[in-house]
Design an enzyme around this catalytic site. Structure first.
Site, PDB file in Angstrom:
ATOM      1  CE1 TYR A  53      -3.317  -2.732   0.102  1.00  0.00           C
ATOM      2  CE2 TYR A  53      -3.720  -2.274   2.420  1.00  0.00           C
ATOM      3  CZ  TYR A  53      -4.009  -2.978   1.270  1.00  0.00           C
ATOM      4  OH  TYR A  53      -4.994  -3.947   1.298  1.00  0.00           O
ATOM      5  N   PRO A 208     -16.126  -5.490   0.905  1.00  0.00           N
ATOM      6  CG  PRO A 208     -16.529  -4.985   3.155  1.00  0.00           C
ATOM      7  CD  PRO A 208     -15.437  -5.040   2.135  1.00  0.00           C
ATOM      8  CG  LEU A 209     -19.409  -1.410   1.816  1.00  0.00           C
ATOM      9  CD1 LEU A 209     -19.177   0.018   2.273  1.00  0.00           C
ATOM     10  CD2 LEU A 209     -20.845  -1.840   2.114  1.00  0.00           C
ATOM     11  N   GLY A 212     -17.412  -0.002  -3.139  1.00  0.00           N
ATOM     12  CA  GLY A 212     -18.195   1.218  -2.985  1.00  0.00           C
ATOM     13  C   GLY A 212     -19.474   1.248  -3.789  1.00  0.00           C
ATOM     14  CG  LEU A 214     -22.782  -3.754  -3.125  1.00  0.00           C
ATOM     15  CD1 LEU A 214     -22.174  -4.865  -2.272  1.00  0.00           C
ATOM     16  CD2 LEU A 214     -24.139  -4.185  -3.675  1.00  0.00           C
ATOM     17  N   GLY A 216     -24.673   2.624  -3.488  1.00  0.00           N
ATOM     18  CA  GLY A 216     -25.632   3.277  -4.364  1.00  0.00           C
ATOM     19  C   GLY A 216     -25.167   4.608  -4.914  1.00  0.00           C
ATOM     20  CE  LYS A 217     -18.867   5.919  -3.065  1.00  0.00           C
ATOM     21  NZ  LYS A 217     -17.938   6.452  -2.043  1.00  0.00           N
TER      22      LYS A 217
END
Length: 321
Positions: A53, A208-209, A212, A214, A216-217
């Site tokens: 990273y 897990p999203l 990003g 999921l 909805g943005k």
């Protein structure tokens, strides 16, 4: 925050983990400090980073915070060593020399004498597996590592490595594996999760999203201040498909019915899937982190979970036993 055993081990971790992929990129040192404090105050313990990273800068930021900001012994510190190839005698991917040199570099950046969970970031076909795994044994017997795991291994790779480590009592058993897992990517269910469950490994679910999506943005556009509009645009674009749009619509519908943010629905679904120990939260801002942490209070009703299972079901046919 609730805590769980990580795999078949005595290590207990928070059932939500804090990821640091954006630290030193979209998240500066002050923002990282605020995130770590927020996570710690919420009862979170598992913090995950990686030597790749920002070429180690994320580890450097975390090391400073664990030295001057949050007590080191209140955090379960996880990092990875990548099988990257670079010039020089110790640039040999997942070789013993390369991995142990990478571990020492991580310890220096993190300003600690040990890593609680050291993970092999990727399979290296150019290096014999027993040599790669021997680095784990050396790291633990010398006290530099407490527990070991893998990341991004295919199911057969994970099963092979886990079997090798449990074949002799002097070897360090693997206790965890990391893999992308969300309503938008359920491929681990085919082989990775069955292999992990069989060998007693806990799954740490990154993204897990759905990177990003999921939340909805990205449903109608790309917000100018979002990850999708920055250096990680291709990372987000991976999940902007017609299938994803249908799943996002289902998540938004469930969230509206429950009176909760879409992120809570998506996180609760992953968190409570069989085999999962903790989703890894890769939030850029403290506001996003606070929203994600509030998912701790949500348990999805069976009918909603079943509907999400159905709409997100993988379309490919799993291999027959």
């Amino acid at each position: 925050m609730e805590h769980r055993q990580l795999g078949r081990s005595g290590l207990r971790v928070s059932r939500l983990a804090l990821g640091t992929m954006t630290w030193g990129l979209d998240t500066d040192a002050d923002q990282a400090a605020e995130q770590l404090s927020t996570f710690h105050d919420a009862g979170g313990t598992l913090v995950d980073t990686a030597d790749v990273y920002q070429d180690g800068h994320a580890e450097t930021i975390l090391g400073e915070l664990l030295t001057h900001h949050i007590p080191r012994d209140e955090i379960v510190l996880a990092t990875t060593a990548a099988a990257r190839r670079k010039p020089g005698p110790f640039g040999g991917g997942a070789s013993r020399g390369s991995l142990l040199a990478a571990l020492d570099d991580s310890l220096r950046r993190l300003q600690t004498d040990h890593i609680d969970l050291w993970q092999l970031h990727a399979w290296d076909p150019a290096v014999p597996l027993d040599e790669t795994l021997a680095a784990i044994d050396t790291a633990t017997t010398t006290g530099r590592v407490r527990y070991a795991g893998t990341a991004n291994y295919a199911g057969w790779q994970l099963a092979t490595a886990a079997t090798h480590q449990r074949a002799h009592p002097t070897r360090t058993p693997l206790i965890s594996t990391q893999h992308e897992y969300s309503l938008l990517d359920r491929t681990p269910e085919r082989e990775v999760i069955p292999a992990a469950t069989h060998h007693g490994l806990g799954l740490l679910a990154w993204a897990p999203l759905g990177r990003g999506v999921l939340t909805g943005k990205y449903r109608n556009s790309t917000p100018a201040d979002s990850r999708g509009a920055g250096p990680l645009a291709s990372y987000v674009e991976h999940h902007r498909t017609e299938r994803a749009a249908r799943i996002v619509h289902a998540v938004l519908t469930a969230a509206e019915g429950l009176g909760t943010p879409p992120a809570h629905v998506a996180l609760a679904w992953v968190r409570d899937r069989p085999g999962v120990t903790a989703p890894v939260l890769g939030t850029r801002t403290t506001s996003q982190l606070k929203t994600a942490l509030a998912a701790e209070d949500l348990t999805l009703p069976p009918a909603i979970r079943a509907a999400l299972d159905d709409i997100s079901a993988p379309t490919d046919t799993p291999p027959q036993p």
